[in-house]
Scaffold this active site. Structure first.
Site, PDB file in Angstrom:
ATOM      1  N   SER A   1      10.824 -11.798  -6.635  1.00  0.00           N
ATOM      2  CA  SER A   1      12.017 -11.290  -7.299  1.00  0.00           C
ATOM      3  C   SER A   1      13.260 -11.914  -6.689  1.00  0.00           C
ATOM      4  CB  SER A   1      12.065  -9.757  -7.158  1.00  0.00           C
ATOM      5  OG  SER A   1      13.345  -9.245  -7.430  1.00  0.00           O
TER       6      SER A   1
ATOM      7  N   CYS B   1       0.836  -1.185   0.000  1.00  0.00           N
ATOM      8  CA  CYS B   1       0.000   0.000   0.000  1.00  0.00           C
ATOM      9  C   CYS B   1       0.875   1.240   0.000  1.00  0.00           C
ATOM     10  CB  CYS B   1      -0.905   0.013   1.235  1.00  0.00           C
ATOM     11  SG  CYS B   1      -1.862  -1.504   1.475  1.00  0.00           S
TER      12      CYS B   1
ATOM     13  N   LEU C   1      -3.593  -1.680  -1.801  1.00  0.00           N
ATOM     14  CA  LEU C   1      -3.525  -2.746  -2.793  1.00  0.00           C
ATOM     15  C   LEU C   1      -3.911  -4.022  -2.063  1.00  0.00           C
ATOM     16  CD1 LEU C   1      -2.721  -3.837  -5.626  1.00  0.00           C
ATOM     17  CD2 LEU C   1      -0.396  -4.128  -4.733  1.00  0.00           C
TER      18      LEU C   1
ATOM     19  N   GLU D   1       4.024  -6.586   3.868  1.00  0.00           N
ATOM     20  CA  GLU D   1       3.449  -7.890   4.189  1.00  0.00           C
ATOM     21  C   GLU D   1       4.245  -8.514   5.332  1.00  0.00           C
ATOM     22  OE1 GLU D   1       0.794  -9.011   2.842  1.00  0.00           O
ATOM     23  OE2 GLU D   1       0.623  -7.985   0.897  1.00  0.00           O
TER      24      GLU D   1
END
Length: 648
Positions: A374, A2, A55, A82
């Protein structure tokens, strides 16, 4: 994942409705970070307002909306990131009598901080996070950033108001905001290609450093401390490493990485992975596919220019692992389309040209998934950069010479300009003539003139070696690269370079690049190789396991060999480079010329125009590639134009 923006002003100075409108406008600047939902929370009596953009990744319902107020009403949280072990923490909180309204990790972070205190709570978090925690009763604001600096957090004062948020673009709508360029930070930017923490490009605004907490009381008093200190961890580990044999180390790392990847596969939205075909991203993909019941979606960027394309290598890895693979080949036109947007996405000047393909691969990936894993961090954690091998060997040859002799040779090499050396080299037959002789002669001179080995790292990472001479009125802050205690803490050069990479280049360049590029399109990027448990384990390894026989990332390679044949990934390191140096002489030349015009530079008042023009003219001649010097200037001027930052 976010974005949030907030401010603390004089209590009662603004009404609640006015504060709420202002917080909503500030958060709207961050809409791309959180396109799914928006929220505000204000207290006119305390003078605080927070705006949030969400998000939605875990618990997509309104129960995950932010800013979030705790069940007791005593605390408020605005959070970006997160926490991957939130389910275990939730069970512990429930055992203590806490009750939950939804299923988001946000609520777990909030209730843990209220129940246990912020520092005890964050010490248990596995993940990436930056958040603002407000104690309603004490009127105390606590700002926290994750251990490695994966998520950004800015804070500071301007116009008598305290600002805090995910990106400084969120501050521009506040009437008290006074965006003034910090010329000292600008000088540091020219060395690093980014503004190093704790500085920001704006006077009075800082980046909260990784692993740090700052508390700001009702009277404005600040208390700062670190809850996780990589220097302390690395120093102790280097001095007393674990006694592990190869097989035990490989098995332990495999287990750690599998768990790190598995935790980062938790989401209520589609996932994928960035794939370059190198060691790091291939390892992440292999461990992800090994724990997935369906083909993982993998995404790669390619280039038609020789020496830059990794797409074919990535495709072979994807085929071997059986992934659902997508690739995009980048042409100059793609770069030209991205350039006008870079300064608005990177709302501080940022000058790693691989930001272009990172933006493009993020945009492509977001069409199919909301979360992408990633491979970033592998080079820093497992000693993967070429300099980790080549620099110590180079210094062993050069540093053994007496210093007066080195200084004399350096003066001789510097006497002719690079162009003169290039002219002299024409006497050498083309078949044996090395390229860019003048450039190499002056680089060798710089190496010979170094007083000691500690200066070698600073030279290797510098875009401009003397930024103070270029920035008008700027004096570069002397940060950790000048710390005289580094040699004591890290006796071997490679360990010292790894540490410096991890606390400077990694958060300020690599992670900033990925955060802004992914968040610009509403994509969450997760980095399992930077799970703090993996980082701590890697530092505890015997140094002999880092680069045995000159083989970088040896231990990580051994793990990858369990899943992917060595022949598919054993190739020279390329990095995520793009052929911008050639594009600047071709399709991007007019754009660059407009930003580097001598009159513009003089009127801007930030740079000495003459050295910039010399670097540009030499680059255009083809005799020397000056991309590393020119790109920071171009990105600053583009940023200044985008954000309406006036000249001196």
């Amino acid at each position: 994942m976010c974005g949030f923006a907030g401010f603390v002003g004089a209590p009662g100075a603004l009404g609640a409705e006015a504060m709420e409108r202002l917080a909503a406008r500030m958060a709207a600047r961050l809409e791309s970070r959180g396109p799914d939902d928006a929220g505000t929370w204000v207290s006119s009596a305390a003078g605080i307002a927070i705006g949030h953009r969400r998000l939605a990744v875990i618990d997509l319902t309104a129960a995950g909306r932010q800013p979030m107020v705790s069940a007791s009403g005593r605390s408020v949280l605005a959070y970006n990131g997160e926490v991957y072990n939130f389910a275990e923490i939730r069970r512990d909180l429930e055992a203590e009598g806490r009750r939950f309204r939804g299923g988001s990790d946000t609520e777990v972070v909030l209730e843990a901080c209220e129940a246990w205190g912020v520092e005890r709570a964050v010490s248990r978090f596995i993940g990436m996070f930056a958040f603002a925690f407000w104690d309603v009763r004490a009127r105390r604001l606590t700002l926290v950033r994750d251990r490695l600096g994966i998520k950004p957090l800015y804070w500071g004062r301007s116009g008598g108001v305290l600002f805090f948020g995910s990106q400084p673009k969120g501050f521009f709508d506040h009437p008290a905001w006074r965006p003034e360029v910090d010329r000292d930070a600008l000088a540091a930017y020219l060395r690093h290609a980014s503004v190093p923490a704790p500085h920001s490009i704006f006077t009075g605004i800082e980046k909260l450093e990784p692993g740090s907490i700052i508390e700001i009381d009702a009277d404005g008093r600040e208390t700062r401390h670190r809850y996780w200190d990589l220097r302390e961890i690395a120093r102790e580990a280097v001095q007393e490493p674990d006694a592990l044999d190869d097989e035990t180390a490989i098995e332990t790392l495999d287990e750690l990485l599998r768990d790190a990847v598995k935790r980062r596969m938790i989401a209520d939205v589609p996932l994928g992975v960035f794939l370059s075909g190198g060691i790091d991203s291939s390892t992440v993909l292999a461990l992800m596919q090994a724990q997935s019941g369906r083909p993982v979606k993998s995404f790669t960027i390619g280039f038609d220019e020789a020496g830059y394309d990794e797409a074919r290598d990535a495709k072979r890895v994807a085929r071997h692992l059986g992934t659902d693979h997508t690739e995009l080949y980048v042409a100059p036109g793609h770069a030209q389309a991205v350039l006008p947007e870079l300064a608005s996405w990177y709302d501080e000047p940022f000058a790693d040209s691989s930001q272009i393909p990172t933006c493009l691969v993020s945009e492509m990936t977001r069409r199919d998934v909301t979360v992408a894993l990633s491979g970033d961090g592998g080079d820093e954690v497992f000693a993967g950069y070429n300099r980790h091998v080549s620099a110590p060997a180079l210094w062993r040859r050069v540093g053994a010479w007496p210093r007066p002799l080195r200084a004399a040779l350096a003066s001789m090499l510097r006497a002719p300009p690079p162009s003169a050396w290039d002219c002299l080299s024409l006497a050498v037959p083309r078949s044996i003539r090395p390229p860019q002789v003048g450039d190499k002669a002056h680089k060798l001179a710089a190496l010979l003139a170094m007083p000691h080995e500690e200066a070698l790292y600073r030279w290797l990472v510098s875009q401009w070696s003397d930024p103070d001479a270029l920035v008008r009125g700027g004096r570069e802050p002397r940060g950790i690269l000048w710390d005289p205690e580094l040699g004591r803490d890290f006796p071997d050069w490679t360990s010292q370079a790894q540490f410096l990479d991890s606390v400077t280049y990694l958060p300020d360049v690599i992670l900033t690049k990925v955060d802004r590029a992914s968040m610009a399109v509403g994509l969450e990027a997760r980095v399992p190789l930077l799970d703090h448990r993996v980082v701590e384990f890697a530092w505890r390894l015997p140094r002999s396991m880092m680069i045995p026989n000159g083989k970088t990332k040896w231990l990580l390679r051994q793990v990858l060999r369990r899943y992917v044949p060595e022949r598919l990934t054993d190739r020279p390191k390329m990095g995520f480079a793009v052929p911008v140096e050639f594009w600047l002489r071709g399709p991007l030349r007019d754009w660059a010329e407009s930003l580097l015009a001598e009159q513009r530079l003089r009127e801007g008042g930030y740079f000495e125009a003459a050295p910039v023009r010399r670097a540009w003219d030499l680059h255009l001649s083809g005799l020397r590639s000056n991309l590393h010097q020119l790109w920071p200037i171009l990105m600053f001027e583009s940023w200044r134009e985008t954000w309406g930052i006036g000249g001196a």
